[in-house]
Design a protein around this motif. Sequence first.
Motif, PDB file in Angstrom:
ATOM      1  N   PRO A 126       9.480  -0.986  15.977  1.00 28.84           N
ATOM      2  CA  PRO A 126       7.949  -0.899  15.634  1.00 28.84           C
ATOM      3  C   PRO A 126       7.056  -0.372  16.747  1.00 28.84           C
ATOM      4  CG  PRO A 126       9.042  -2.825  15.054  1.00 28.84           C
ATOM      5  CD  PRO A 126      10.157  -1.993  15.720  1.00 28.84           C
ATOM      6  N   TYR A 142       7.812  -6.484  11.752  1.00 33.16           N
ATOM      7  CA  TYR A 142       7.879  -5.342  10.907  1.00 33.16           C
ATOM      8  C   TYR A 142       6.784  -5.602   9.524  1.00 33.16           C
ATOM      9  CZ  TYR A 142      11.828  -3.194  12.480  1.00 33.16           C
ATOM     10  OH  TYR A 142      12.827  -2.377  13.583  1.00 33.16           O
ATOM     11  N   THR A 196       6.093   3.263  16.418  1.00 33.54           N
ATOM     12  CA  THR A 196       5.712   3.842  15.413  1.00 33.54           C
ATOM     13  C   THR A 196       3.995   3.546  15.430  1.00 33.54           C
ATOM     14  OG1 THR A 196       5.641   1.772  14.205  1.00 33.54           O
ATOM     15  CG2 THR A 196       7.447   3.141  13.622  1.00 33.54           C
ATOM     16  N   LEU A 251      16.292  -2.639  16.564  1.00 39.88           N
ATOM     17  CA  LEU A 251      15.497  -3.028  15.544  1.00 39.88           C
ATOM     18  C   LEU A 251      14.291  -3.592  16.355  1.00 39.88           C
ATOM     19  CD1 LEU A 251      17.889  -4.932  13.314  1.00 39.88           C
ATOM     20  CD2 LEU A 251      16.490  -2.829  12.704  1.00 39.88           C
ATOM     21  N   ILE A 270       4.110  -2.952   9.059  1.00 35.66           N
ATOM     22  CA  ILE A 270       4.652  -1.720   8.716  1.00 35.66           C
ATOM     23  C   ILE A 270       5.261  -1.798   7.334  1.00 35.66           C
ATOM     24  CG2 ILE A 270       6.525  -0.071   9.396  1.00 35.66           C
ATOM     25  CD1 ILE A 270       6.215  -1.064  12.241  1.00 35.66           C
ATOM     26  N   LEU A 271       5.796  -2.844   6.841  1.00 32.24           N
ATOM     27  CA  LEU A 271       6.253  -2.896   5.624  1.00 32.24           C
ATOM     28  C   LEU A 271       5.210  -2.705   4.313  1.00 32.24           C
ATOM     29  CD1 LEU A 271       8.927  -5.938   5.839  1.00 32.24           C
ATOM     30  CD2 LEU A 271       9.162  -3.327   5.764  1.00 32.24           C
ATOM     31  N   ARG A 330      -0.680   0.755  13.216  1.00 35.29           N
ATOM     32  CA  ARG A 330      -0.363  -0.665  13.219  1.00 35.29           C
ATOM     33  C   ARG A 330      -1.487  -1.709  13.527  1.00 35.29           C
ATOM     34  NH1 ARG A 330       3.379  -1.651  17.717  1.00 35.29           N
ATOM     35  NH2 ARG A 330       2.846   0.358  18.188  1.00 35.29           N
ATOM     36  N   LEU A 381      11.360 -10.858  13.932  1.00 35.42           N
ATOM     37  CA  LEU A 381      11.599  -9.440  13.329  1.00 35.42           C
ATOM     38  C   LEU A 381      10.708  -9.323  12.163  1.00 35.42           C
ATOM     39  CD1 LEU A 381      15.189  -8.216  13.280  1.00 35.42           C
ATOM     40  CD2 LEU A 381      13.424  -7.573  14.799  1.00 35.42           C
TER      41      LEU A 381
END
Lengths: 391, 288, 268
Positions: free
Chosen positions: B113, C18, B116, B109, C21-22, B121, C14
């Motif tokens: 990121p 993220y 990607t 997890l 990206i979300l 980003r 986390l």
Amino acid sequence: MTTPMTSYAPARDAEGRPTPIAGRKPMIQCRGVQKYYGDYHALRGIDLTIHEAEFFSLLGPSGCGKTTLLRTIAGFEDISSGVVLIDGKDMAGVPANARPTNMVFQSYAIFPHLTVADNVAFGLRRDPRSRAEKAAAVDEALGMVGLKGYGARAAHALSGGQRQRVALARALILKPKVLLLDEPLSALDRKMREQMQVELIKLQRQVGITFVLVTHDQEEALVMSDRIAVMFEGNIAQLATAEELYTRPASRRVADFIGVMNFMPARILGETATGVTVEAPGFGQVEIPAANVSHADPGDPAPSIGFRPEAVTLLAATAPATDRVTEGIIDEVVYYGDMSYYDVILDSPDTFGGQPHEIRISMRNVFGRELPDLGTRVRVGWSPGSLILFR
Amino acid sequence: MASASGSESAQGLRIVAPPFIYALLMLAVPLLTIVAFSFFKDGYQTIIREFTFENYRAVWADPIFRTLMLRSLLVAGMVTVVTVALAFPVAYFLSFVVRPDHKSLWLFLITIPFWTSYLIRVFLWKVILGHNGVINSGLKSLGLIDQPLTFLLYNTGSIITTLAHAYAPFAILPIYVALEKIDRSLLEAGRDLGESRLMTFWRVTLPLAMPGVLAAVLIVFIPTIGDYVTPTIIGGGKIPMVANLIQAQMLDIDNKPLGSAIAVTAMLIVTVLALVFLFLNRRFLRMR
Amino acid sequence: MRGGGLRAYAIAYLLFLYAPILLLPVFAFNSGTIIAFPLKGFTTEWFAQMWGNATLRRAMLNSLTIAVSSAVFATCLGLFAARASTRFAFPGKGPIMGLIMLPLVLPEIIVSISLLVVLLGIGIPLSVFTVILGHTLICMPYAVAILTTAFSSLDRSLEEAAQDLGETKLSAFRLVILPLVMPGIISAMLMSFTISLDEFIIAFFLAGNEPTLPTYIFSQLRFPKSIPMIMALGTVLVAMSILLLTVAEYFRRRGVARTGQKDSGGFI
């Protein structure tokens, strides 16, 4: 039909009786084998002959060159000079895959991506037999090591003892002239190890080929081998049967490495054709037979006498006093169930520096006989024939 | 008879040759070319192959280089401190709290990121922080502000946020690996010898984790100094860093010797800083 | 549950990782033309726009060509390097492996500019091919790292056992080593593919006039009108990356399980 595994047993005569090892033809001959790794001199001129269908062990502490010697026989290491013959053929330039030897690796080296059966059949890839014949051979080999029905299992799911058996079956199915075993039992627990020792001996007698075992465990070597080569620093210190190694070690170092041995300082008084007369603390003057005279350490050349713990006995208080009895005080008792060790401080004259000399005695335990308490004064009996002089 | 070690090294060299030759041609030769260029003279659109220190003199005398180099170092330093400080508790959590069978899921997890699109980003942070961005429009639609907050974008703070986000997994993984290597009985020994949990952490865990922390610092610091995308997108061209200067000199202005001298100087500064950093922390690296 | 505070922090962390990206899918399906709250309505128009864009299709084709080629080359070269470094001792091993791994710590701007200078110097025209040269170079260390792990977890005596059982060095490699490192090879390829697909700087400097996905995205970021489509594109790319990484992770774990080791987890 496949040929049964037991049919190639040259260690038996026509009536199926075992033949003496010394009379068999040589299988492995090493002549002046030397091996250098850069400046490191790993093998310093090895000369030995291993016979057909002999169970032979290379024994020594780590770094003594025993594994290197095994790997030169297998063909994994080039030798720097000397000759290795297997079944009379010079092995120079013959790669591992073309030698009539197979190996059981210390880690077993079971291929983790194959099943048990595929592992055992690995070496049969170029075998011209049919698929069914090969499968039958695999089954037979698995049966021989007690793994019948394990063929379809994944190799990585096996226990240590099972891996060991697969490694054996995989090597023996190729009917090598020599099976090389590199510390095969070191990864097993004590009970499993003792069981496998017995099984390996039986297997070797059954298939009747030469086994060469590398081990650092002197007990294992004594139990299993027809003959043993004890190695230190790239040399063979002694090559003999287990009994000879134990009772007549060629040097103090060999004696120290094999089993327990008591050492006492000695003074040489005289020498005749039949033996050497020495004086040792607690033993007085004694003549050691010529056959029991051995070599002292090059590093510590002072003469000493040595004897095994079972070569001396604690005498009952009623036993008559003779000149082969000495006295001392019990310092420690170590109880092992079937036997006990007794550490005894001998009464010794000042002529040896006056410090107390302690020896270790082993005796079988007898039901109903009480172990002596610490500090008990005891008498110790011995015989000159069991003493060895190192000088 | 050839000695085994000789044939082994010959075999090793033969096998390593293809990737080594590739790295020589594609990396070593270009880097040496840059070094060579940095000692040549710039004739307009051509290079005069004449040895000179002039480029380096120009670099050190140039106030723009000094400003941008200092800014790059400052930004990279801040990013490193923020990233490593934020990452340490996560690495600690992963190593000491998470159940062993869940560890690879957590690692997965955390690394996703990172794999990607970096460009997207970085751009997303502009979307988040921008004049009409997620934060401003969100706050406005909630009625909390009337005018957009202008301090969010186009400053070093936003560059630091973006880079700290981009390099997070780089900091977590080496610290995690170092923590995993610690023999758990050492910590019990620390408690057994009378230290509290906190003092055991301070006197046992942290020193043993330092090799990982040092690796994390270098892994974050070195690439962020040379980052090109973030100052371009987030800084909006108003806050260039040293990579932008190199690009401008080499391509837009086309003064390759001066551009090369800047690149070489920047690499030297980073190398020296990294070595000094390692030297200062050498006692932590000797342990194992 | 142990470590309550730490767990909360890790989950917050986390979320921070993220969060950007979300946002991608949120705005990719938002019918508003500017990227801002409040959201307008649901649409798939941006995906359709993306699909109909010829330059984008060309960029996609270029990127795939580059990524597949770089992945294959980097993994092949990586196999050699990993095999040499895990199995053999040879003079200059440290410096040689150091040079091969150097792109890991070298800023890409330095790699790309110096490569550009040399390519222009010897007159090689910039194209998809030159990007492949650069990407192979920067993907190689990742492939070496993954393959080194795969090779070094192999017991050396496996190979010797195969030779002992009658195979030559070459057939022992094919029958034993290759099947066992195959999951590592697949992992290395997928990893290299993903890195190449996302790489911007080298493509920016070495592609000449050919667009790749990242350089195309970069060129469109200046135009607010194009942003929703870029959001849609980003969504597709992220989904693809996650898919590839999951496959890579699957093969890595299978490799671990197959050789019966303890799973230590993680890619790097």
